[in-house]
Design an enzyme around this catalytic site. Structure first.
Site, PDB file in Angstrom:
ATOM      1  N   TYR A  51      24.527  -0.475   3.776  1.00  0.00           N
ATOM      2  CA  TYR A  51      23.955   0.732   4.112  1.00  0.00           C
ATOM      3  C   TYR A  51      24.133   2.057   3.232  1.00  0.00           C
ATOM      4  O   TYR A  51      25.246   2.395   2.956  1.00  0.00           O
ATOM      5  CB  TYR A  51      24.376   1.225   5.755  1.00  0.00           C
ATOM      6  CG  TYR A  51      23.210   1.185   6.503  1.00  0.00           C
ATOM      7  CD1 TYR A  51      22.291   2.040   6.573  1.00  0.00           C
ATOM      8  CD2 TYR A  51      23.228   0.149   7.493  1.00  0.00           C
ATOM      9  CE1 TYR A  51      21.071   2.048   7.409  1.00  0.00           C
ATOM     10  CE2 TYR A  51      22.209  -0.161   8.335  1.00  0.00           C
ATOM     11  CZ  TYR A  51      21.138   0.802   8.346  1.00  0.00           C
ATOM     12  OH  TYR A  51      19.998   0.685   9.204  1.00  0.00           O
ATOM     13  N   GLU A  53      22.183   5.385   3.425  1.00  0.00           N
ATOM     14  CA  GLU A  53      21.348   6.589   3.877  1.00  0.00           C
ATOM     15  C   GLU A  53      21.709   7.940   2.953  1.00  0.00           C
ATOM     16  O   GLU A  53      23.107   8.023   2.705  1.00  0.00           O
ATOM     17  CB  GLU A  53      21.840   7.122   5.552  1.00  0.00           C
ATOM     18  CG  GLU A  53      21.111   6.153   6.043  1.00  0.00           C
ATOM     19  CD  GLU A  53      21.119   6.513   7.807  1.00  0.00           C
ATOM     20  OE1 GLU A  53      21.654   7.430   7.939  1.00  0.00           O
ATOM     21  OE2 GLU A  53      20.505   5.888   8.454  1.00  0.00           O
ATOM     22  N   ASP A 197      -3.172   7.024  -5.264  1.00  0.00           N
ATOM     23  CA  ASP A 197      -2.448   5.722  -4.432  1.00  0.00           C
ATOM     24  C   ASP A 197      -3.058   4.634  -5.451  1.00  0.00           C
ATOM     25  O   ASP A 197      -4.000   4.197  -5.548  1.00  0.00           O
ATOM     26  CB  ASP A 197      -3.022   5.506  -3.373  1.00  0.00           C
ATOM     27  CG  ASP A 197      -2.544   4.500  -2.730  1.00  0.00           C
ATOM     28  OD1 ASP A 197      -1.919   3.618  -3.265  1.00  0.00           O
ATOM     29  OD2 ASP A 197      -2.690   4.247  -1.536  1.00  0.00           O
ATOM     30  N   THR A 223       2.721   0.672  -4.394  1.00  0.00           N
ATOM     31  CA  THR A 223       3.618  -0.386  -4.063  1.00  0.00           C
ATOM     32  C   THR A 223       4.048  -1.263  -5.421  1.00  0.00           C
ATOM     33  O   THR A 223       3.498  -0.901  -6.341  1.00  0.00           O
ATOM     34  CB  THR A 223       2.341  -1.773  -3.408  1.00  0.00           C
ATOM     35  OG1 THR A 223       1.468  -1.993  -4.145  1.00  0.00           O
ATOM     36  CG2 THR A 223       2.041  -1.120  -1.808  1.00  0.00           C
ATOM     37  N   LYS A 226       2.152  -5.522  -5.969  1.00  0.00           N
ATOM     38  CA  LYS A 226       0.736  -6.175  -6.264  1.00  0.00           C
ATOM     39  C   LYS A 226       0.682  -6.466  -7.983  1.00  0.00           C
ATOM     40  O   LYS A 226       1.491  -7.296  -8.344  1.00  0.00           O
ATOM     41  CB  LYS A 226      -0.287  -5.048  -5.733  1.00  0.00           C
ATOM     42  CG  LYS A 226      -0.222  -4.886  -4.200  1.00  0.00           C
ATOM     43  CD  LYS A 226      -1.071  -3.991  -3.685  1.00  0.00           C
ATOM     44  CE  LYS A 226      -1.066  -4.011  -2.221  1.00  0.00           C
ATOM     45  NZ  LYS A 226      -1.818  -2.907  -1.533  1.00  0.00           N
ATOM     46  N   ARG A 232       8.293  -6.818  -2.297  1.00  0.00           N
ATOM     47  CA  ARG A 232       7.545  -5.806  -1.149  1.00  0.00           C
ATOM     48  C   ARG A 232       8.185  -4.492  -0.982  1.00  0.00           C
ATOM     49  O   ARG A 232       9.448  -4.673  -0.531  1.00  0.00           O
ATOM     50  CB  ARG A 232       7.385  -6.687  -0.026  1.00  0.00           C
ATOM     51  CG  ARG A 232       6.722  -7.946   0.008  1.00  0.00           C
ATOM     52  CD  ARG A 232       6.150  -8.488   1.135  1.00  0.00           C
ATOM     53  NE  ARG A 232       4.777  -7.943   1.269  1.00  0.00           N
ATOM     54  CZ  ARG A 232       3.671  -8.486   0.706  1.00  0.00           C
ATOM     55  NH1 ARG A 232       3.610  -9.321   0.060  1.00  0.00           N
ATOM     56  NH2 ARG A 232       2.531  -7.535   0.962  1.00  0.00           N
TER      57      ARG A 232
HETATM   58  C1  LIG Z   1      -1.832  -2.373  -0.259  1.00  0.00           C
HETATM   59  C2  LIG Z   1      -2.356  -0.696  -0.218  1.00  0.00           C
HETATM   60  C3  LIG Z   1      -1.337  -0.039   0.530  1.00  0.00           C
HETATM   61  C4  LIG Z   1      -0.326  -0.436   1.290  1.00  0.00           C
HETATM   62  O1  LIG Z   1       0.524  -1.084   1.052  1.00  0.00           O
HETATM   63  P1  LIG Z   1       1.607  -1.918   2.112  1.00  0.00           P
HETATM   64  O2  LIG Z   1       2.637  -2.120   1.388  1.00  0.00           O
HETATM   65  O3  LIG Z   1       0.708  -2.929   2.715  1.00  0.00           O
HETATM   66  O4  LIG Z   1       1.794  -0.895   3.280  1.00  0.00           O
HETATM   67  C5  LIG Z   1      -1.565   1.299   0.043  1.00  0.00           C
HETATM   68  N1  LIG Z   1      -2.822   2.002  -0.501  1.00  0.00           N
HETATM   69  C6  LIG Z   1      -3.567   1.065  -1.399  1.00  0.00           C
HETATM   70  C7  LIG Z   1      -4.527   1.643  -2.021  1.00  0.00           C
HETATM   71  C8  LIG Z   1      -3.445  -0.474  -1.128  1.00  0.00           C
HETATM   72  O5  LIG Z   1      -3.896  -1.140  -1.778  1.00  0.00           O
END
Ligand SMILES: *Cc1c(COP(=O)(O)O)cnc(C)c1O
Length: 416
Positions: A51, A53, A197, A223, A226, A232
């Site tokens: 932990y 925080e 994003d 993220t 991807k 993750r």
């Molecule tokens: C996949 C994605 C997210 C969210 O990711 P999670 O980890 O599934 O919550 C946010 N924005 C975009 C553009 C995405 O493609």
């Protein structure tokens, strides 16, 4: 996984079956990938026991001597790789990262202007069923009805009219490059923050095959799992001026303790992504998508926007008279895994839309190239032409499995 096999044979067996499935199928979900064995090892380490925080040197728990070094190392790697002034590596995933950004920079009821979900945007960009569309006032920009691409003049006009506090640039189902410099200019003109994003395209940006948002955006979320090919998890990159607000919004604003095993695995992925081999990986993702798109169009498929210039393809199946869901399910039976998806201005319902969405990040991680992409497109064509013929689908399935046997997958030891 001997201990797991001993303790919990049911879970062990399901993981083994999933592993086999990931090896035997052509995985075209554009948000999925294969992480390296090194990333898996960091994710499955004793760091899950801790932990911590707070932030390095500002923790609420003792015993952080190694965790502080770890988090600082990963923050430095993130800043260096993206060229960002500040990085927060604690968000649990992409959606909470976006939520933290809104929480940091907006007041409840302020206006967010993001890309509409049916046009390729993400739920967390202010879509009405998401918390982001209920706690904040959201307006959504579409793609152009004809070109099915972003229309920056229309977006500028909407921003002047709506005066949002935050503009979100980024997408989850958009096959073209996003011009962050125009978004930046629009945001400055109307006095809005720009959030880029880059969840889907982070790996392409690092590889230099997609324009870079860092000079133009106030905040960037991504993220890790991807195209970046990590665990993750997520990161927030931002300018110094908003760094404190971002950090406080992540913790204690939204989250408790960071997932240190994920932080470590993100660090490993960032190290892997800083190599020339990763840049070549990114370039090959784009070449593969272009080859698949070309072969699909040659076979009469209607690609949204007329093709792709990133890792992703969106097919409108209306001219093939096969609904997206039916196509996706038949393809899965043939070992080709994709997802059904709305297309812009879809006349069908979201749960049974007109399109399917494909991507090349995972197959490229296996070393598949343009030749295989054209072959996969040919198989997809066969399945969709014979969508009610189980014998034909099974024959394609045999060929798909045979090809998959020729390609190893990172992180999966064959015969292990
Ligand atoms: C996949 C994605 C997210 C969210 O990711 P999670 O980890 O599934 O919550 C946010 N924005 C975009 C553009 C995405 O493609």
């Amino acid at each position: 996984m001997q201990a797991l096999k001993q303790t919990d044979p049911e879970i062990y067996e399901l993981i083994r079956q999933e592993e086999r499935y990931e090896l035997d199928t052509v995985r075209l979900i554009p948000s999925e990938n294969y992480v390296s064995k090194a990333v898996l090892e960091a994710s499955g380490s004793v760091l899950t026991n801790k932990y911590s925080e707070g932030y390095p040197a500002r923790r609420y728990y003792e015993g952080q001597r190694y965790i502080d070094q770890l988090e600082n190392l990963v923050i430095e790697r993130a800043k260096n790789l993206f060229g960002a002034e500040h990085a927060n590596v604690q968000p649990y995933s992409g959606s909470p990262a976006n939520l933290a950004v809104y929480f940091a920079l907006l007041k409840p009821g302020d206006k967010i202007m993001g890309m509409g979900l049916p046009h390729g945007g993400h739920l967390s960009h202010g879509w009405n069923i998401s918390i982001t569309g209920q706690f904040w006032k959201a307006v959504q920009y579409p793609v152009d009805r004809e070109s099915r691409r972003l229309d920056y003049d229309a977006i500028r006009e909407m921003a002047r009219r709506e005066r949002p506090r935050m503009i979100v640039a980024g997408a989850t189902a958009y096959p073209r490059q996003i011009d962050f410099s125009i978004f930046g200019a629009i945001a400055r003109e109307v006095g809005a923050f720009l959030l880029a994003d880059i969840a889907h395209i982070a790996g392409l940006i690092i590889a230099g095959v997609h324009p870079d948002p860092v000079p133009h955006a106030d905040v960037i979320t991504t993220t890790a799992h991807k195209t970046l090919r990590g665990p993750r998890g997520a990161m927030i990159l931002c300018r110094k001026e908003v760094a404190d607000r971002i950090d406080r919004a992540v913790f204690p604003g939204l989250q408790g303790g960071p997932h240190n095993q994920t932080t470590a695995a993100i660090g490993v992925a960032l190290k892997e992504a800083s190599t020339p081999a990763f840049k070549e990986y990114g370039r090959q993702i784009v070449r593969n998508a272009a080859a698949m798109a070309d072969e699909l169009m040659r076979r009469g498929f209607d690609l949204v926007s007329g093709g792709t210039d990133n890792h992703l393809i969106l097919i409108d199946l209306t001219n093939k008279n096969v609904p997206g869901k039916k196509a996706a399910k038949a393809l899965e039976r043939a070992g080709i895994v994709c997802n059904y998806n709305t297309v812009p201005y879809d006349t069908r319902k979201p749960f049974n839309p007109s399109g399917i969405r494909l991507g090349t990040p995972a197959v490229t991680s296996r070393g598949m190239g343009e030749e295989q992409m054209r072959q996969v497109a040919a198989w997809m064509d066969q399945v969709i032409r014979h969508v009610d013929d189980e014998a034909a689908i099974a024959r394609v399935g045999e060929e798909v499995r045979a090809m998959c046997r020729d390609f190893t997958a990172p992180g999966i030891l064959q015969g292990d």
